[in-house]
Design a protein around this motif. Structure first.
Motif, mmCIF file in Angstrom:
data_model
loop_
_atom_site.group_PDB
_atom_site.id
_atom_site.type_symbol
_atom_site.label_atom_id
_atom_site.label_comp_id
_atom_site.label_asym_id
_atom_site.label_seq_id
_atom_site.Cartn_x
_atom_site.Cartn_y
_atom_site.Cartn_z
ATOM 1 N N ALA A 133 0.808 -1.220 0.000
ATOM 2 C CA ALA A 133 0.000 0.000 0.000
ATOM 3 C C ALA A 133 0.839 1.267 0.000
ATOM 4 O O ALA A 133 0.340 2.345 -0.322
ATOM 5 C CB ALA A 133 -0.939 0.006 1.213
ATOM 6 N N ASP A 134 2.114 1.153 0.349
ATOM 7 C CA ASP A 134 2.977 2.330 0.446
ATOM 8 C C ASP A 134 4.294 2.026 -0.262
ATOM 9 O O ASP A 134 5.006 1.092 0.118
ATOM 10 C CB ASP A 134 3.228 2.678 1.917
ATOM 11 N N PRO A 135 4.641 2.779 -1.310
ATOM 12 C CA PRO A 135 5.887 2.490 -2.035
ATOM 13 C C PRO A 135 7.145 2.845 -1.250
ATOM 14 O O PRO A 135 8.243 2.444 -1.631
ATOM 15 C CB PRO A 135 5.764 3.360 -3.293
ATOM 16 N N LYS A 136 6.986 3.570 -0.152
ATOM 17 C CA LYS A 136 8.151 3.961 0.634
ATOM 18 C C LYS A 136 8.628 2.781 1.475
ATOM 19 O O LYS A 136 7.848 2.178 2.212
ATOM 20 C CB LYS A 136 7.794 5.141 1.538
ATOM 21 N N PRO A 137 9.920 2.424 1.388
ATOM 22 C CA PRO A 137 10.405 1.269 2.161
ATOM 23 C C PRO A 137 10.479 1.572 3.652
ATOM 24 O O PRO A 137 10.640 2.718 4.077
ATOM 25 C CB PRO A 137 11.794 1.016 1.570
ATOM 26 N N VAL A 138 10.368 0.517 4.436
ATOM 27 C CA VAL A 138 10.448 0.606 5.890
ATOM 28 C C VAL A 138 11.653 -0.209 6.341
ATOM 29 O O VAL A 138 11.818 -1.369 5.935
ATOM 30 C CB VAL A 138 9.162 0.073 6.553
ATOM 31 N N SER A 139 12.493 0.398 7.166
ATOM 32 C CA SER A 139 13.650 -0.321 7.688
ATOM 33 C C SER A 139 13.172 -1.437 8.618
ATOM 34 O O SER A 139 12.520 -1.186 9.634
ATOM 35 C CB SER A 139 14.571 0.647 8.435
ATOM 36 N N PHE A 140 13.496 -2.665 8.256
ATOM 37 C CA PHE A 140 13.006 -3.828 8.996
ATOM 38 C C PHE A 140 13.956 -4.185 10.137
ATOM 39 O O PHE A 140 13.580 -4.163 11.308
ATOM 40 C CB PHE A 140 12.832 -4.998 8.032
ATOM 41 N N VAL A 141 15.195 -4.512 9.801
ATOM 42 C CA VAL A 141 16.194 -4.850 10.804
ATOM 43 C C VAL A 141 17.569 -4.825 10.145
ATOM 44 O O VAL A 141 17.686 -4.959 8.918
ATOM 45 C CB VAL A 141 15.916 -6.245 11.422
ATOM 46 N N SER A 142 18.595 -4.644 10.950
ATOM 47 C CA SER A 142 19.976 -4.690 10.456
ATOM 48 C C SER A 142 20.845 -5.384 11.494
ATOM 49 O O SER A 142 20.610 -5.269 12.705
ATOM 50 C CB SER A 142 20.510 -3.281 10.170
ATOM 51 N N THR A 143 21.856 -6.090 11.010
ATOM 52 C CA THR A 143 22.748 -6.829 11.892
ATOM 53 C C THR A 143 24.070 -7.068 11.179
ATOM 54 O O THR A 143 24.234 -6.700 10.000
ATOM 55 C CB THR A 143 22.118 -8.168 12.320
ATOM 56 N N LYS A 176 -2.466 -8.149 6.273
ATOM 57 C CA LYS A 176 -3.476 -7.706 5.309
ATOM 58 C C LYS A 176 -3.053 -7.989 3.867
ATOM 59 O O LYS A 176 -3.849 -7.800 2.943
ATOM 60 C CB LYS A 176 -3.732 -6.206 5.482
ATOM 61 N N GLU A 177 -1.815 -8.405 3.681
ATOM 62 C CA GLU A 177 -1.283 -8.652 2.342
ATOM 63 C C GLU A 177 -1.144 -10.158 2.105
ATOM 64 O O GLU A 177 -0.863 -10.923 3.034
ATOM 65 C CB GLU A 177 0.082 -7.978 2.167
ATOM 66 N N SER A 178 -1.320 -10.553 0.871
ATOM 67 C CA SER A 178 -1.131 -11.969 0.537
ATOM 68 C C SER A 178 0.348 -12.321 0.411
ATOM 69 O O SER A 178 0.735 -13.473 0.605
ATOM 70 C CB SER A 178 -1.859 -12.300 -0.767
ATOM 71 N N PHE A 179 1.166 -11.340 0.092
ATOM 72 C CA PHE A 179 2.618 -11.545 0.047
ATOM 73 C C PHE A 179 3.298 -10.212 0.330
ATOM 74 O O PHE A 179 2.724 -9.139 0.120
ATOM 75 C CB PHE A 179 3.078 -12.119 -1.301
ATOM 76 N N SER A 180 4.537 -10.288 0.815
ATOM 77 C CA SER A 180 5.291 -9.096 1.202
ATOM 78 C C SER A 180 6.652 -9.110 0.512
ATOM 79 O O SER A 180 7.247 -10.172 0.306
ATOM 80 C CB SER A 180 5.481 -9.038 2.721
ATOM 81 N N PHE A 181 7.139 -7.908 0.195
ATOM 82 C CA PHE A 181 8.429 -7.762 -0.478
ATOM 83 C C PHE A 181 9.483 -7.308 0.529
ATOM 84 O O PHE A 181 9.266 -6.354 1.288
ATOM 85 C CB PHE A 181 8.334 -6.737 -1.615
ATOM 86 N N PHE A 182 10.625 -8.000 0.490
ATOM 87 C CA PHE A 182 11.760 -7.638 1.328
ATOM 88 C C PHE A 182 12.999 -7.487 0.442
ATOM 89 O O PHE A 182 13.172 -8.225 -0.534
ATOM 90 C CB PHE A 182 12.026 -8.701 2.401
ATOM 91 N N LEU A 183 13.830 -6.528 0.820
ATOM 92 C CA LEU A 183 15.096 -6.312 0.120
ATOM 93 C C LEU A 183 16.233 -6.499 1.117
ATOM 94 O O LEU A 183 16.334 -5.764 2.102
ATOM 95 C CB LEU A 183 15.153 -4.914 -0.496
ATOM 96 N N VAL A 184 17.070 -7.497 0.862
ATOM 97 C CA VAL A 184 18.200 -7.806 1.740
ATOM 98 C C VAL A 184 19.456 -7.192 1.124
ATOM 99 O O VAL A 184 19.868 -7.567 0.017
ATOM 100 C CB VAL A 184 18.364 -9.327 1.911
#
Length: 217
Positions: A133-143, A176-184
């Motif tokens: 729903a939002d094209p702006k990426p969200v920082s998920f996690v970093s390690t 709420k989404e059937s699939f989610s996009f992640f960028l590693v």
């Protein structure tokens, strides 16, 4: 002048048509009488052919060996596993800390036949979440994880299991989404260890980005 009349002659010629040779018979009879000729290849030409072929084969093998020893291929990175225990319905008995974490397994692949790798220092891993729903990426996690040595023709799996602080809030969007996009995103330095002399002597800074589609069940 006196006119003399020529005598009349009746000439009869008996020709047996069946015994008369045809053109095809002449061709076959003449062809069958020719000897079967095989012209051999001259000995000098044979020698030059095999000599040229041998020289080409030796030069090709030398070229392949030079590439294998001195020209390194960059490492390849592939996501092997990407799991969110909070969205995994098959694991009901998990702790709260595990429930708020993410598990990622990445394969580092060395495709060189004779060159090994040294991953110097630390390997930085940053994961971004891209909501539909939002094209702006969200920082998920970093390690980070420790670098390692990798032999030629080798596949090494690097695993990280890290807690995501903002996961409960992000789960509301993901469910709420059937699939989610992640960028590693990976950041690391790799050094090539050649048997003779590498064309690249300095460490190579790499920053590969790998997309992963997580299917929400």
């Amino acid at each position: 002048m006196s006119n003399h009349s020529l005598p009349d002659f009746d000439i009869e010629v008996d020709i047996d048509i069946d015994q008369a040779p045809t053109n095809n018979e002449d061709i076959h009879s003449s062809g069958s009488s020719l000897p079967d000729l095989h012209i051999p290849l001259p000995t000098r030409r044979k020698r030059w052919f095999f000599l040229s072929y041998s020289i080409f084969l030796v030069l090709y093998l030398v070229f392949v060996l030079v590439l294998a020893y001195t020209y390194p291929i960059k490492p390849a990175c592939v996501i092997k596993h990407f799991k969110l225990p909070a969205l995994d319905n098959k694991s009901p008995n998990i702790t709260q800390q595990t429930n708020n974490s993410v598990y990622v397994a990445i394969n580092f692949i060395n495709r060189n036949p004779l060159i090994s790798y040294s991953y110097d220092g630390l390997i930085d891993i940053a994961i971004d979440y891209y909501p539909l729903a939002d094209p702006k990426p969200v920082s998920f996690v970093s390690t980070t994880t420790q670098g390692f040595y990798q032999h030629h023709r080798n596949r090494t799996k690097v695993e990280v299991h890290v807690v995501v602080p903002d996961l409960p809030r992000l789960l509301l969007k993901m469910k709420k989404e059937s699939f989610s996009f992640f960028l590693v995103n990976l950041v690391f330095n790799v050094r090539f260890n050649c048997k003779v002399s590498c064309t690249r002597k300095e460490p190579l800074l790499m920053n590969p980005a790998i997309w992963y589609v997580y299917v929400v069940e």
